[in-house]
Design a protein around this motif. Sequence first.
Motif, PDB file in Angstrom:
ATOM      1  N   PRO A  56      49.616  45.165  36.403  1.00  0.00           N
ATOM      2  CA  PRO A  56      49.195  44.636  37.578  1.00  0.00           C
ATOM      3  C   PRO A  56      48.698  45.659  38.590  1.00  0.00           C
ATOM      4  O   PRO A  56      47.924  45.624  39.350  1.00  0.00           O
ATOM      5  CB  PRO A  56      50.356  44.010  38.191  1.00  0.00           C
ATOM      6  N   PHE A  63      45.338  46.670  37.771  1.00  0.00           N
ATOM      7  CA  PHE A  63      44.425  45.522  38.084  1.00  0.00           C
ATOM      8  C   PHE A  63      44.140  45.541  39.452  1.00  0.00           C
ATOM      9  O   PHE A  63      43.079  45.241  39.727  1.00  0.00           O
ATOM     10  CB  PHE A  63      45.027  44.247  37.501  1.00  0.00           C
ATOM     11  N   ASP A  64      45.044  45.590  40.250  1.00  0.00           N
ATOM     12  CA  ASP A  64      44.879  45.606  41.905  1.00  0.00           C
ATOM     13  C   ASP A  64      44.177  46.774  42.294  1.00  0.00           C
ATOM     14  O   ASP A  64      43.118  46.645  43.058  1.00  0.00           O
ATOM     15  CB  ASP A  64      46.318  45.848  42.507  1.00  0.00           C
ATOM     16  N   ILE A  77      40.731  45.902  41.392  1.00  0.00           N
ATOM     17  CA  ILE A  77      40.102  45.037  42.489  1.00  0.00           C
ATOM     18  C   ILE A  77      39.640  45.492  43.729  1.00  0.00           C
ATOM     19  O   ILE A  77      38.891  45.371  44.242  1.00  0.00           O
ATOM     20  CB  ILE A  77      41.182  43.953  42.724  1.00  0.00           C
ATOM     21  N   LEU A 121      40.198  37.913  31.847  1.00  0.00           N
ATOM     22  CA  LEU A 121      40.438  39.126  32.503  1.00  0.00           C
ATOM     23  C   LEU A 121      39.461  39.184  33.468  1.00  0.00           C
ATOM     24  O   LEU A 121      39.528  39.271  34.547  1.00  0.00           O
ATOM     25  CB  LEU A 121      40.684  40.321  31.546  1.00  0.00           C
ATOM     26  N   MET A 129      37.200  36.867  34.437  1.00  0.00           N
ATOM     27  CA  MET A 129      37.220  35.934  35.495  1.00  0.00           C
ATOM     28  C   MET A 129      38.151  36.208  36.694  1.00  0.00           C
ATOM     29  O   MET A 129      37.638  35.944  37.813  1.00  0.00           O
ATOM     30  CB  MET A 129      37.590  34.448  34.885  1.00  0.00           C
ATOM     31  N   ALA A 130      39.264  36.321  36.355  1.00  0.00           N
ATOM     32  CA  ALA A 130      40.358  36.809  37.358  1.00  0.00           C
ATOM     33  C   ALA A 130      39.894  37.849  38.079  1.00  0.00           C
ATOM     34  O   ALA A 130      39.742  37.757  39.359  1.00  0.00           O
ATOM     35  CB  ALA A 130      41.621  37.097  36.542  1.00  0.00           C
ATOM     36  N   VAL A 190      37.087  36.669  40.467  1.00  0.00           N
ATOM     37  CA  VAL A 190      37.472  35.807  41.455  1.00  0.00           C
ATOM     38  C   VAL A 190      38.439  36.822  42.563  1.00  0.00           C
ATOM     39  O   VAL A 190      38.109  36.393  43.610  1.00  0.00           O
ATOM     40  CB  VAL A 190      38.128  34.649  41.166  1.00  0.00           C
ATOM     41  N   ALA A 191      39.021  37.458  42.012  1.00  0.00           N
ATOM     42  CA  ALA A 191      40.059  38.251  43.236  1.00  0.00           C
ATOM     43  C   ALA A 191      39.032  39.259  43.775  1.00  0.00           C
ATOM     44  O   ALA A 191      39.198  39.462  44.962  1.00  0.00           O
ATOM     45  CB  ALA A 191      40.963  39.139  42.161  1.00  0.00           C
ATOM     46  N   MET A 210      37.120  37.058  46.553  1.00  0.00           N
ATOM     47  CA  MET A 210      38.116  36.754  47.549  1.00  0.00           C
ATOM     48  C   MET A 210      38.226  37.833  48.569  1.00  0.00           C
ATOM     49  O   MET A 210      38.343  38.021  49.674  1.00  0.00           O
ATOM     50  CB  MET A 210      39.535  36.253  46.755  1.00  0.00           C
ATOM     51  N   LYS A 229      37.494  38.228  52.563  1.00  0.00           N
ATOM     52  CA  LYS A 229      38.554  38.541  53.440  1.00  0.00           C
ATOM     53  C   LYS A 229      38.127  39.811  54.454  1.00  0.00           C
ATOM     54  O   LYS A 229      38.137  39.824  55.503  1.00  0.00           O
ATOM     55  CB  LYS A 229      39.800  38.981  52.853  1.00  0.00           C
TER      56      LYS A 229
END
Lengths: 277, 277
Positions: free
Chosen positions: A130, A133-134, A137, A257, A259-260, A263-264, A267, A271
């Motif tokens: 995670p 991954f973060d 992003i 993976l 797609m996520a 989308v992340a 978003m 923001k």
Amino acid sequence: MDATSAPATIEELLDRILALSDGLPKRLKQCADYVTANPDRVAVSTVAEMAEAAGVQPSAFMRFCQVLGFSGYSQMQRLFRNAYTQHWPDYATRLEKLRQSSGGSSSALLAEFIEAGRLSLENLAKTIDPQTFDAAIRTLSRAKMVHIAGMRRAFSVASYLAYAFEKMGVPCMLHDSVGNLDSRRAIRKDDAVIAITFTPYSSETVELAEAGRRAGAGVVAITDSLAGPLRPVTPLLLTVQEADFGNFRSLSATLSLSMALAVAVGMAVKKRRNGIS
Amino acid sequence: MDATSAPATIEELLDRILALSDGLPKRLKQCADYVTANPDRVAVSTVAEMAEAAGVQPSAFMRFCQVLGFSGYSQMQRLFRNAYTQHWPDYATRLEKLRQSSGGSSSALLAEFIEAGRLSLENLAKTIDPQTFDAAIRTLSRAKMVHIAGMRRAFSVASYLAYAFEKMGVPCMLHDSVGNLDSRRAIRKDDAVIAITFTPYSSETVELAEAGRRAGAGVVAITDSLAGPLRPVTPLLLTVQEADFGNFRSLSATLSLSMALAVAVGMAVKKRRNGIS
DNA sequence: ACTTTCATGGAAGATATGTTCCATATTTGG
DNA sequence: CCAAATATGGAACATATCTTCCATGAAAGT
């Protein structure tokens, strides 16, 4: 009175829906769309359930059945119930049946690919880190432009990412080799590169990632090994082990993976924009 | 009172039937035999129908259900109907929730996409019709050249198919809109077209499929509804329901299907060549 | 802007289906 | 062979589900 008689087969029914659906009132169109997208549910659902799923009142669904030429829902349902037997409710059993189906090995092949996909997804859930991954992003969402690189089998992933970023309003560029243009120069300092490659690694993809690094851009890699050629280029390695079946890698996990990720990032970008303005 | 509670899955149910069936009265044994032989009928039949098919009275069948631990036939039927009806979670609202919970961990997002992929794969196993699949393989393997059409989100599938066909030695052509060339004329009588499109259907893809049909080529469609615009074009519809997650379709099932298709066609083509040579 | 036509939602009524009950038949054990 | 226990069939009852109807709201045409 409607002279049209009730369809006798599901094909007839679908043909009729197709023929009518353009001139149908809103609610009835909703019914048509839902039924054509989920014809299998008719056999096992009540009008109330179908109506709710289609977002209409039961009475509207009744009208829909009648427009089609049936006396009511029951008659239409009878059609689906009679044709029902083919589908077998349980996943495990059904898969087993596909594997063993004597009609030819093609169904068995499909079953293997389905299973490979499922295994890959399970594995992805277990192995993804995670924090990486973060971090990926964050890197991508800070970029002014995201460059996407992937060749051969990874190209389908790359093209999906491009589609998804586009849809999420993230500026991106899909690098392909159409016309053999060298687009490495397009990468700038505040951009990011997302490179996708699997063994055997494609040199073009690796080179693009390196070019990105040299230009000072952030680099995210989607690959299948922590020790691949992208390791020296970036610490942001998202590794995906796909189950393969006869030299064909499933890609299910890679795509989920991606797609996520898309989308992340989308978003996060939104923001950020709202926060700044 | 029977302390045994109702089975929660179909496997449990079948296990219990197997365990009990030896010590069962005659009529109840008839019920047990019929249900184990035709479990799929339960979801779409009334007690009266089941009873008649098993050669007993409805009341006997009721007793059978109760011996199994159910309150009645309805409860047992619910088991079969639920197992069949794929209840996709409501991803739209889930995504909204994820979005709102500002901490919205990206891992949760990924988990949702993985889950969507898994569901899609399971559903594919349950709904695919092996006969149509085989027919599609036959059509494609007879073609001199396979034309592949897919736009937007379907483009990644199309590009994967092109990659896989290429790798399997099947002559193919990926139709994209680079340079806005109209390549419809390239389709010949003994070719085949494979068209991939989902709601909202892309008109270019549909047009290419129609052009193929007019040219006398075989057409195979990968789509999400039996009644989509490709239905009038070809009977070879491979339908795939993917779980949507906030407007993003999982594609796992579509890709697994495509891989299996490509490999099966490749194998068939090789066999054909060896047979002829 | 008005009228007419058509679509919609909700609730009341009809029907089919599930469930229970009990008298009768059948089996089991003495 | 008889008595007790259990299984069976059919009909009565309860409930879920389908279906129709009508008042209200929206759209189309004049």
